[in-house]
Design a protein around this motif. Structure first.
Motif, PDB file in Angstrom:
ATOM      1  N   UNK A  54       1.129  -1.616   0.092  1.00  0.00           N
ATOM      2  CA  UNK A  54      -0.002   0.537   0.016  1.00  0.00           C
ATOM      3  C   UNK A  54       0.979   1.536  -0.183  1.00  0.00           C
ATOM      4  N   UNK A  55       1.769   1.294   0.871  1.00  0.00           N
ATOM      5  CA  UNK A  55       3.050   2.590   0.962  1.00  0.00           C
ATOM      6  C   UNK A  55       4.046   2.842  -0.556  1.00  0.00           C
ATOM      7  N   UNK A  56       4.209   1.457  -0.888  1.00  0.00           N
ATOM      8  CA  UNK A  56       4.524   1.834  -2.755  1.00  0.00           C
ATOM      9  C   UNK A  56       3.208   2.326  -3.858  1.00  0.00           C
ATOM     10  N   UNK A  57       2.553   2.114  -3.479  1.00  0.00           N
ATOM     11  CA  UNK A  57       1.259   2.948  -4.460  1.00  0.00           C
ATOM     12  C   UNK A  57       1.208   4.343  -4.036  1.00  0.00           C
ATOM     13  N   UNK A  58       0.872   4.405  -2.698  1.00  0.00           N
ATOM     14  CA  UNK A  58       0.979   6.050  -2.555  1.00  0.00           C
ATOM     15  C   UNK A  58       2.090   6.515  -2.947  1.00  0.00           C
ATOM     16  N   UNK A  59       2.970   5.970  -2.688  1.00  0.00           N
ATOM     17  CA  UNK A  59       4.832   6.379  -3.141  1.00  0.00           C
ATOM     18  C   UNK A  59       4.585   7.007  -4.627  1.00  0.00           C
ATOM     19  N   UNK A  60       4.163   6.621  -5.694  1.00  0.00           N
ATOM     20  CA  UNK A  60       3.754   6.050  -7.425  1.00  0.00           C
ATOM     21  C   UNK A  60       2.956   7.124  -7.248  1.00  0.00           C
ATOM     22  N   UNK A  61       1.362   7.215  -6.441  1.00  0.00           N
ATOM     23  CA  UNK A  61       1.011   7.708  -7.176  1.00  0.00           C
ATOM     24  C   UNK A  61       0.215   9.647  -6.973  1.00  0.00           C
ATOM     25  N   UNK A  62      -0.168  10.141  -7.430  1.00  0.00           N
ATOM     26  CA  UNK A  62      -1.375  11.262  -7.874  1.00  0.00           C
ATOM     27  C   UNK A  62      -1.733  12.078  -6.139  1.00  0.00           C
ATOM     28  N   UNK A  63      -0.604  12.457  -5.141  1.00  0.00           N
ATOM     29  CA  UNK A  63      -1.912  13.103  -4.595  1.00  0.00           C
ATOM     30  C   UNK A  63      -2.744  13.858  -4.458  1.00  0.00           C
ATOM     31  N   UNK A  64      -3.753  14.587  -4.255  1.00  0.00           N
ATOM     32  CA  UNK A  64      -4.304  13.159  -3.127  1.00  0.00           C
ATOM     33  C   UNK A  64      -5.014  11.926  -4.660  1.00  0.00           C
ATOM     34  N   UNK A  65      -4.454  10.993  -3.827  1.00  0.00           N
ATOM     35  CA  UNK A  65      -4.912   9.556  -4.882  1.00  0.00           C
ATOM     36  C   UNK A  65      -6.016   9.408  -6.006  1.00  0.00           C
ATOM     37  N   UNK A  66      -5.948   8.828  -6.779  1.00  0.00           N
ATOM     38  CA  UNK A  66      -7.193   8.934  -7.686  1.00  0.00           C
ATOM     39  C   UNK A  66      -7.893   7.686  -7.159  1.00  0.00           C
ATOM     40  N   UNK A  67      -8.701   7.769  -7.517  1.00  0.00           N
ATOM     41  CA  UNK A  67     -10.109   6.312  -7.937  1.00  0.00           C
ATOM     42  C   UNK A  67      -9.346   5.200  -7.840  1.00  0.00           C
ATOM     43  N   UNK A  68      -8.757   4.704  -9.375  1.00  0.00           N
ATOM     44  CA  UNK A  68      -7.932   4.076  -9.608  1.00  0.00           C
ATOM     45  C   UNK A  68      -6.709   3.879  -8.628  1.00  0.00           C
ATOM     46  N   UNK A  69      -6.626   4.447  -7.535  1.00  0.00           N
ATOM     47  CA  UNK A  69      -5.826   4.180  -6.794  1.00  0.00           C
ATOM     48  C   UNK A  69      -6.707   3.953  -5.868  1.00  0.00           C
ATOM     49  N   UNK A  70      -7.204   4.165  -5.179  1.00  0.00           N
ATOM     50  CA  UNK A  70      -7.915   3.616  -4.218  1.00  0.00           C
ATOM     51  C   UNK A  70      -8.854   2.258  -4.420  1.00  0.00           C
ATOM     52  N   UNK A  71      -9.039   1.965  -5.862  1.00  0.00           N
ATOM     53  CA  UNK A  71      -9.614   0.994  -5.831  1.00  0.00           C
ATOM     54  C   UNK A  71      -8.166  -0.342  -5.976  1.00  0.00           C
ATOM     55  N   UNK A  72      -7.078  -0.279  -5.718  1.00  0.00           N
ATOM     56  CA  UNK A  72      -5.302  -0.709  -5.625  1.00  0.00           C
ATOM     57  C   UNK A  72      -5.333  -0.746  -4.349  1.00  0.00           C
ATOM     58  N   UNK A  73      -5.407  -0.088  -3.851  1.00  0.00           N
ATOM     59  CA  UNK A  73      -5.127   0.232  -2.170  1.00  0.00           C
ATOM     60  C   UNK A  73      -6.213  -1.166  -1.481  1.00  0.00           C
ATOM     61  N   UNK A  74      -7.719  -0.479  -1.817  1.00  0.00           N
ATOM     62  CA  UNK A  74      -8.735  -1.719  -1.371  1.00  0.00           C
ATOM     63  C   UNK A  74      -8.608  -2.900  -1.947  1.00  0.00           C
ATOM     64  N   UNK A  75      -8.211  -3.492  -2.915  1.00  0.00           N
ATOM     65  CA  UNK A  75      -7.896  -4.521  -3.441  1.00  0.00           C
ATOM     66  C   UNK A  75      -6.803  -4.900  -2.694  1.00  0.00           C
ATOM     67  N   UNK A  76      -5.684  -5.154  -2.099  1.00  0.00           N
ATOM     68  CA  UNK A  76      -4.889  -5.132  -1.418  1.00  0.00           C
ATOM     69  C   UNK A  76      -5.704  -5.388   0.126  1.00  0.00           C
ATOM     70  N   UNK A  77      -6.293  -4.731   0.284  1.00  0.00           N
ATOM     71  CA  UNK A  77      -6.247  -4.567   1.824  1.00  0.00           C
ATOM     72  C   UNK A  77      -7.756  -6.099   2.526  1.00  0.00           C
ATOM     73  N   UNK A  78      -8.245  -6.040   0.166  1.00  0.00           N
ATOM     74  CA  UNK A  78      -9.192  -7.605   0.706  1.00  0.00           C
ATOM     75  C   UNK A  78      -8.448  -8.531   0.246  1.00  0.00           C
ATOM     76  N   UNK A  79      -7.423  -8.727   0.039  1.00  0.00           N
ATOM     77  CA  UNK A  79      -6.273  -9.389  -0.094  1.00  0.00           C
ATOM     78  C   UNK A  79      -6.037 -10.121   0.999  1.00  0.00           C
ATOM     79  N   UNK A  80      -5.360  -9.416   2.316  1.00  0.00           N
ATOM     80  CA  UNK A  80      -5.062  -8.942   2.993  1.00  0.00           C
ATOM     81  C   UNK A  80      -5.796  -9.848   4.010  1.00  0.00           C
ATOM     82  N   UNK A  81      -6.689  -9.105   4.324  1.00  0.00           N
ATOM     83  CA  UNK A  81      -8.108  -9.711   5.036  1.00  0.00           C
ATOM     84  C   UNK A  81      -8.369 -11.118   4.822  1.00  0.00           C
ATOM     85  N   UNK A  82      -8.299 -11.585   3.588  1.00  0.00           N
ATOM     86  CA  UNK A  82      -8.922 -12.939   2.819  1.00  0.00           C
ATOM     87  C   UNK A  82      -8.058 -13.739   3.948  1.00  0.00           C
ATOM     88  N   UNK A  83      -6.576 -13.123   3.216  1.00  0.00           N
ATOM     89  CA  UNK A  83      -5.565 -14.342   3.791  1.00  0.00           C
ATOM     90  C   UNK A  83      -5.169 -14.641   4.923  1.00  0.00           C
TER      91      UNK A  83
END
Length: 149
Positions: A54-83
């Protein structure tokens, strides 16, 4: 062996049971505790990997993060929570097993695992009887072989 009687080799599942002894209990409890510790380590690693991703995605994205970045972060959180959920289920199962082992009485017989065995059969054999074979262990040593081998 009578050459006129055809013989057939077959596989069977052989139940392996163990007699509950203080040594057996201690070994099984140590194995279960090791599994629990491994899961705890995996949970910590998973959490750190998720945070790094998540930190890597935030570092590489625009500030404030756009909808695509937020979706990537949400997907990572979902995967982490599932595992995490799967690992916690494994941990809970190991904890339940640990509790059950602690409650076992000494000299009680418990199913430990199954192995495959080969046996021969011929005309006139009781096939059901030959399929019902089990091995009894006491501290890893074969104590008894039960059934028609």
């Amino acid at each position: 062996m009578d050459a006129s009687k055809p013989q057939l080799l077959l596989k069977r599942a052989v139940n392996v049971k163990a007699v509950v002894t203080p040594r057996w209990k201690e070994e099984v409890q140590q194995q279960l505790q090791a599994q629990i510790n491994t899961v705890d380590t995996q949970l910590q690693q998973l959490e750190m990997q998720g945070q790094r991703a998540i930190a890597e995605i935030q570092k590489q994205s625009l500030q404030p993060p756009g909808p695509q970045t937020l979706q990537q972060i949400e997907n990572i959180q979902l995967q982490v929570n599932q595992q995490k959920s799967e690992l916690l289920e494994q941990k809970n199962q190991s904890l339940q097993n640990l509790q059950q082992v602690q409650l076992l009485e000494l000299e009680q017989e418990v199913n430990q695992f199954q192995i495959e065995g080969i046996f021969s059969t011929t005309i006139g054999d009781n096939l059901i009887g030959k399929l019902q074979v089990e091995i009894l262990l006491r501290d890893g040593v074969v104590q008894e072989i039960r059934g028609d081998i």
